[in-house]
Enzyme design. Structure first.
Site, short mmCIF file in Angstrom:
data_model
loop_
_atom_site.label_atom_id
_atom_site.label_comp_id
_atom_site.label_asym_id
_atom_site.label_seq_id
_atom_site.Cartn_x
_atom_site.Cartn_y
_atom_site.Cartn_z
N THR A 1 39.89 36.00 42.33
CA THR A 1 41.27 36.25 41.89
C THR A 1 42.13 36.62 43.08
O THR A 1 41.81 37.55 43.82
CB THR A 1 41.32 37.40 40.85
OG1 THR A 1 40.81 38.60 41.44
CG2 THR A 1 40.56 37.05 39.59
N ASN B 1 45.05 38.37 44.68
CA ASN B 1 45.83 39.55 44.30
C ASN B 1 47.17 39.59 45.04
O ASN B 1 47.26 39.21 46.20
CB ASN B 1 45.06 40.83 44.63
CG ASN B 1 43.82 41.00 43.77
OD1 ASN B 1 42.93 40.16 43.77
ND2 ASN B 1 43.75 42.09 43.04
N GLU C 1 46.32 39.59 39.13
CA GLU C 1 45.25 38.80 39.77
C GLU C 1 45.23 37.40 39.19
O GLU C 1 45.03 37.23 37.99
CB GLU C 1 43.87 39.36 39.46
CG GLU C 1 43.62 40.81 39.62
CD GLU C 1 42.15 41.10 39.29
OE1 GLU C 1 41.25 40.46 39.86
OE2 GLU C 1 41.90 41.96 38.43
P1 ADP Z 1 39.66 40.29 46.44
O1 ADP Z 1 39.01 41.50 45.84
O2 ADP Z 1 40.03 40.48 47.89
O3 ADP Z 1 40.83 39.80 45.63
P2 ADP Z 1 38.10 38.09 45.31
O4 ADP Z 1 36.61 38.09 45.22
O5 ADP Z 1 38.88 38.30 44.04
O6 ADP Z 1 38.53 39.16 46.41
O7 ADP Z 1 38.53 36.72 45.99
C1 ADP Z 1 39.89 36.41 46.08
C2 ADP Z 1 40.22 35.50 47.26
O8 ADP Z 1 39.45 34.30 47.18
C3 ADP Z 1 41.67 35.06 47.22
O9 ADP Z 1 42.53 36.00 47.86
C4 ADP Z 1 41.62 33.72 47.96
O10 ADP Z 1 41.79 33.92 49.36
C5 ADP Z 1 40.19 33.21 47.70
N1 ADP Z 1 40.08 32.12 46.71
C6 ADP Z 1 39.32 31.00 46.89
N2 ADP Z 1 39.38 30.20 45.82
C7 ADP Z 1 40.20 30.79 44.91
C8 ADP Z 1 40.66 30.42 43.60
N3 ADP Z 1 40.26 29.27 43.03
N4 ADP Z 1 41.49 31.27 42.96
C9 ADP Z 1 41.89 32.43 43.53
N5 ADP Z 1 41.48 32.84 44.78
C10 ADP Z 1 40.65 32.03 45.48
N1 RBF Z 2 39.45 43.11 33.27
C1 RBF Z 2 39.31 43.94 32.21
O1 RBF Z 2 38.98 45.10 32.38
N2 RBF Z 2 39.50 43.49 30.93
C2 RBF Z 2 39.84 42.20 30.65
O2 RBF Z 2 40.03 41.85 29.48
C3 RBF Z 2 39.99 41.30 31.76
N3 RBF Z 2 40.32 40.00 31.55
C4 RBF Z 2 40.45 39.16 32.63
C5 RBF Z 2 40.77 37.82 32.41
C6 RBF Z 2 40.89 36.93 33.47
C7 RBF Z 2 41.25 35.51 33.19
C8 RBF Z 2 40.70 37.40 34.81
C9 RBF Z 2 40.83 36.47 35.97
C10 RBF Z 2 40.38 38.73 35.03
C11 RBF Z 2 40.25 39.62 33.95
N4 RBF Z 2 39.93 40.96 34.15
C12 RBF Z 2 39.80 41.81 33.08
C13 RBF Z 2 39.87 41.50 35.52
C14 RBF Z 2 38.48 41.59 36.06
O3 RBF Z 2 38.00 42.87 35.73
C15 RBF Z 2 38.57 41.46 37.57
O4 RBF Z 2 39.04 40.20 37.95
C16 RBF Z 2 37.23 41.76 38.18
O5 RBF Z 2 37.41 41.97 39.53
C17 RBF Z 2 36.19 40.68 37.88
O6 RBF Z 2 34.96 41.09 38.41
MG MG Z 3 40.79 39.51 43.49
#
Ligand code: ADP
Ligand code: RBF
Ligand code: MG
Length: 148
Positions: free
Chosen positions: A28, A30, A80
């Site tokens: 995701t 951020n 996110e």
């Molecule tokens: P963080 O905790 O830093 O957000 P994540 O495990 O959520 O780490 O990974 C997010 C990062 O992964 C994004 O900031 C981006 O650089 C990269 N990324 C690669 N592919 C995707 C994707 N399909 N959707 C969103 N982020 C992606």
């Molecule tokens: N976090 C929650 O605590 N409750 C939720 O219902 C929830 N829904 C999510 C739905 C989507 C499509 C995404 C991308 C994230 C959601 N999350 C939710 C956030 C999730 O806890 C976070 O992305 C974590 O970091 C995944 O490990």
């Molecule tokens: Mg993230």
């Protein structure tokens, strides 16, 4: 109820919580706090779907979670975005534009990480179906994604 939709947001991608969403198959991107603080006051926390664009690249389907993640009990609200596209590399520091088109469900708590992941997979399916509809496709072609 959702008078603020469609909602267009733009901002830099920053490091998130580092919980390894990526390892769960759901990275995701951020946003920084400026974006979170600019949201409409009446915005309902939850899971939304729409379109996303990194820098000036192609526009892809996305799901976005806006809220406090009850499962993790975050202290701050986050936005996110999971983009439904396989990227070659991370894009921290890039400009991310999103168009939030519709609402899927409220944020929920779950008994296990597995249940959270199952819910996210379902969200991705539901989002993909909604985004195939003509009203959604119109937003993909909005000039928000072509102008600076
Ligand atoms: P963080 O905790 O830093 O957000 P994540 O495990 O959520 O780490 O990974 C997010 C990062 O992964 C994004 O900031 C981006 O650089 C990269 N990324 C690669 N592919 C995707 C994707 N399909 N959707 C969103 N982020 C992606
Ligand atoms: N976090 C929650 O605590 N409750 C939720 O219902 C929830 N829904 C999510 C739905 C989507 C499509 C995404 C991308 C994230 C959601 N999350 C939710 C956030 C999730 O806890 C976070 O992305 C974590 O970091 C995944 O490990
Ligand atoms: Mg993230």
């Amino acid at each position: 109820m959702f008078s603020y939709l469609p909602l267009f947001l733009k901002g830099e991608v920053v490091k998130g919580f580092g919980r390894g969403s990526k390892d769960l198959g759901c990275p995701t991107a951020n946003y920084a706090r400026e974006v979170t603080q600019s949201l409409p006051d009446n915005l309902k926390p939850g899971v939304y779907y729409g379109w996303a664009q990194v820098d000036q690249q192609d526009v892809h389907k996305m799901v976005v979670n806006i809220g406090w993640c009850p499962f993790y009990q975050n202290k701050e609200m986050s936005v996110e975005t999971h983009i439904m596209h396989q990227f070659e590399n991370d894009f921290y520091g890039s400009m991310l534009k999103i168009c939030i088109a519709g609402y899927l469900r409220p944020e929920m708590n779950f008994n296990s990480l597995d249940e959270l992941i199952t819910a996210i997979k379902q969200d991705i399916n539901n989002a993909s179906n909604e985004l195939d509809l003509p009203d959604s496709i119109m937003l993909k072609n909005n000039n928000f994604f072509t102008c600076d």
